[in-house]
Write a protein that holds these residues in place. Structure first.
Motif, PDB file in Angstrom:
ATOM      1  N   HIS A  14       0.830  -1.207   0.000  1.00 53.96           N
ATOM      2  CA  HIS A  14       0.000   0.000   0.000  1.00 53.96           C
ATOM      3  C   HIS A  14       0.865   1.258   0.000  1.00 53.96           C
ATOM      4  CE1 HIS A  14      -4.237  -1.427   0.600  1.00 53.96           C
ATOM      5  NE2 HIS A  14      -3.567  -2.551   0.817  1.00 53.96           N
ATOM      6  N   ALA A  15       1.981   1.210   0.699  1.00 52.28           N
ATOM      7  CA  ALA A  15       2.885   2.369   0.722  1.00 52.28           C
ATOM      8  C   ALA A  15       3.471   2.629  -0.668  1.00 52.28           C
ATOM      9  CB  ALA A  15       4.002   2.144   1.741  1.00 52.28           C
ATOM     10  N   HIS A  46     -10.987  19.892  -1.399  1.00 54.83           N
ATOM     11  CA  HIS A  46     -10.464  18.974  -0.394  1.00 54.83           C
ATOM     12  C   HIS A  46     -10.634  17.551  -0.914  1.00 54.83           C
ATOM     13  CE1 HIS A  46     -14.514  17.724   0.849  1.00 54.83           C
ATOM     14  NE2 HIS A  46     -14.856  18.996   0.880  1.00 54.83           N
ATOM     15  N   PRO A  47      -9.860  16.591  -0.387  1.00 57.54           N
ATOM     16  CA  PRO A  47      -9.932  15.217  -0.897  1.00 57.54           C
ATOM     17  C   PRO A  47     -11.334  14.633  -0.764  1.00 57.54           C
ATOM     18  CG  PRO A  47      -8.019  15.500   0.507  1.00 57.54           C
ATOM     19  CD  PRO A  47      -8.837  16.736   0.660  1.00 57.54           C
ATOM     20  N   ARG A  48     -11.678  13.767  -1.697  1.00 57.46           N
ATOM     21  CA  ARG A  48     -12.984  13.104  -1.644  1.00 57.46           C
ATOM     22  C   ARG A  48     -12.968  11.982  -0.609  1.00 57.46           C
ATOM     23  NH1 ARG A  48     -14.743  12.316  -8.010  1.00 57.46           N
ATOM     24  NH2 ARG A  48     -14.769  14.543  -8.567  1.00 57.46           N
ATOM     25  N   ALA A  53      -5.272   9.149   2.351  1.00 55.65           N
ATOM     26  CA  ALA A  53      -4.350   8.097   1.896  1.00 55.65           C
ATOM     27  C   ALA A  53      -4.243   6.944   2.882  1.00 55.65           C
ATOM     28  CB  ALA A  53      -2.964   8.694   1.662  1.00 55.65           C
ATOM     29  N   GLY A  54      -4.886   7.047   4.044  1.00 55.98           N
ATOM     30  CA  GLY A  54      -4.807   5.987   5.035  1.00 55.98           C
ATOM     31  C   GLY A  54      -3.570   6.047   5.910  1.00 55.98           C
ATOM     32  N   GLU A  55      -2.789   7.131   5.813  1.00 54.08           N
ATOM     33  CA  GLU A  55      -1.599   7.266   6.643  1.00 54.08           C
ATOM     34  C   GLU A  55      -1.941   7.725   8.048  1.00 54.08           C
ATOM     35  OE1 GLU A  55       0.832   9.906   4.407  1.00 54.08           O
ATOM     36  OE2 GLU A  55       1.025   8.532   2.705  1.00 54.08           O
ATOM     37  N   VAL A  66     -12.911  20.289  13.501  1.00 55.62           N
ATOM     38  CA  VAL A  66     -13.615  19.020  13.353  1.00 55.62           C
ATOM     39  C   VAL A  66     -12.640  17.848  13.478  1.00 55.62           C
ATOM     40  CG1 VAL A  66     -15.277  20.108  11.788  1.00 55.62           C
ATOM     41  CG2 VAL A  66     -13.311  18.883  10.837  1.00 55.62           C
ATOM     42  N   LEU A  67     -13.208  16.670  13.685  1.00 57.86           N
ATOM     43  CA  LEU A  67     -12.432  15.434  13.597  1.00 57.86           C
ATOM     44  C   LEU A  67     -12.681  14.841  12.220  1.00 57.86           C
ATOM     45  CD1 LEU A  67     -10.581  13.519  15.272  1.00 57.86           C
ATOM     46  CD2 LEU A  67     -12.602  12.080  15.567  1.00 57.86           C
ATOM     47  N   LEU A  68     -11.622  14.761  11.427  1.00 58.29           N
ATOM     48  CA  LEU A  68     -11.717  14.326  10.035  1.00 58.29           C
ATOM     49  C   LEU A  68     -11.368  12.846   9.942  1.00 58.29           C
ATOM     50  CD1 LEU A  68     -12.165  15.758   7.247  1.00 58.29           C
ATOM     51  CD2 LEU A  68      -9.681  15.809   7.042  1.00 58.29           C
ATOM     52  N   GLU A  69     -12.194  12.069   9.217  1.00 59.74           N
ATOM     53  CA  GLU A  69     -11.954  10.638   9.017  1.00 59.74           C
ATOM     54  C   GLU A  69     -12.304  10.256   7.579  1.00 59.74           C
ATOM     55  OE1 GLU A  69     -13.426   8.109  12.517  1.00 59.74           O
ATOM     56  OE2 GLU A  69     -14.652   9.933  12.662  1.00 59.74           O
ATOM     57  N   ARG A  70     -11.826   9.094   7.160  1.00 59.28           N
ATOM     58  CA  ARG A  70     -12.270   8.541   5.889  1.00 59.28           C
ATOM     59  C   ARG A  70     -13.673   7.992   6.046  1.00 59.28           C
ATOM     60  NH1 ARG A  70      -7.623   4.689   3.494  1.00 59.28           N
ATOM     61  NH2 ARG A  70      -9.495   3.680   2.699  1.00 59.28           N
TER      62      ARG A  70
END
Length: 312
Positions: A10-11, A152-154, A137-139, A264-268
């Motif tokens: 993934h990296a 901003h990212p989707r 990106a899941g990082e 805010v708390l941002l999450e996927r």
């Protein structure tokens, strides 16, 4: 099959090269190559086209990448699932903007540690836009940022935590002046527009049709306040009420009506609702309420308006 090898895969896909992926996961480039080779032997198919200048996923590689994301997500949920309802356990990779790190976040993390000592929160600092990319990106699992402004990212969702208001700050003794007069007459220390708060400030200055005499561009609230204290200019920054109450500076509401930013708390979206992130959000909200109560001892807050919009 090695979970570490899947994380390495993934990296590589995120960063575009074996060398950069090695830096991220803490392996040499040769060790990264060995992990990829082991996966290819296991699945019996090449995962990357190595004839290109940069490695490119093959169709088989894209399948493994997609399916292994589910495997890794399930594995990462195991520690939290083992904890009972009263004592969470697990790891949360959290990003945070500087103002939260110097504000309510330490109190929230201390409270979380007292209530759930088996939770480990790994914190990294950055600007909202950068942290949003890392979450996407899941990082990072989550990030405390200002409410996203376009672009901003989707695939991101956010939970409101607390609000900061925008203030024009100037050396003490200028309370009889208007914000427009101060902005026209004095050097301006600009909040970097790479930060979402900086973009909001720039947009309001354009709306007010104000041309400022820019002297500095900085991305740290603490540094900006220090420059203003030394009489090097004036600035516009978002601040919590308890921070403003401690300042020996002139603070005038900025915006008509006064601008407000939501933190805010941002999450996927595909990982929203994790117990660790939810518990952290509750701790931050509680810390912000306590901080606001302390700040309100110096006076009642003025009204304001939200500067951004989006789905919560």
């Amino acid at each position: 099959m090695s979970l570490r090898a899947l994380r390495t895969l993934h990296a590589i896909a995120r960063h575009g090269s074996f060398a950069r992926a090695g830096e991220v996961v803490g392996l040499t480039q040769s060790a990264v190559s060995l992990q990829v080779k082991a996966l290819e032997n296991e699945f019996g198919a090449p995962l990357f086209d190595r004839s290109k200048r940069l490695p490119e996923l093959t169709p088989a590689g894209r399948i493994v990448l997609e399916k292994s994301a589910e495997v890794l997500a399930l594995y990462d949920e195991i520690p939290a699932a083992l904890g009972d309802e009263r004592s969470l356990a697990g790891r949360l990779r959290l990003g945070a903007i500087q103002t939260s790190l110097s504000g309510v976040l330490p109190d929230a993390l201390a409270a979380l540690n007292r209530s759930h000592p088996r939770v480990r929160v790994h914190v990294s600092a950055g600007m909202s836009a950068e942290l949003a990319l890392q979450v996407a990106a899941g990082e990072l699992d989550a990030a405390v940022v200002t409410e996203p402004v376009q672009p901003h990212p989707r695939g991101l969702v956010w939970t409101p935590l607390y609000q900061d208001r925008f203030w024009l700050v100037a050396p003490d003794g200028r309370r009889d002046r208007t914000p427009c007069g101060l902005l026209r007459e004095h050097p301006f220390i600009r909040f970097d527009s790479k930060a979402w708060a900086g973009r909001v400030i720039d947009r309001e200055l354009r709306r007010m049709r104000l041309e400022v005499r820019e002297e500095m561009v900085l991305d740290s609230q603490e540094v900006i306040l220090r420059m203003v204290e030394k009489g090097l200019g004036i600035a516009v920054i978002p601040m919590a009420d308890d921070v403003r109450a401690r300042l020996r500076l002139t603070c005038l509401p900025f915006g008509e009506p006064q601008l407000i930013r939501q933190v805010v708390l941002l999450e996927r979206q595909d990982r929203r609702g994790g117990r660790l992130a939810t518990t952290l959000a509750e701790a931050v909200t509680a810390a912000a309420r306590a901080s606001a109560a302390d700040g309100s001892l110096t006076g009642k807050p003025d009204g304001g308006r939200s500067t951004t919009s989006g789905s919560h």
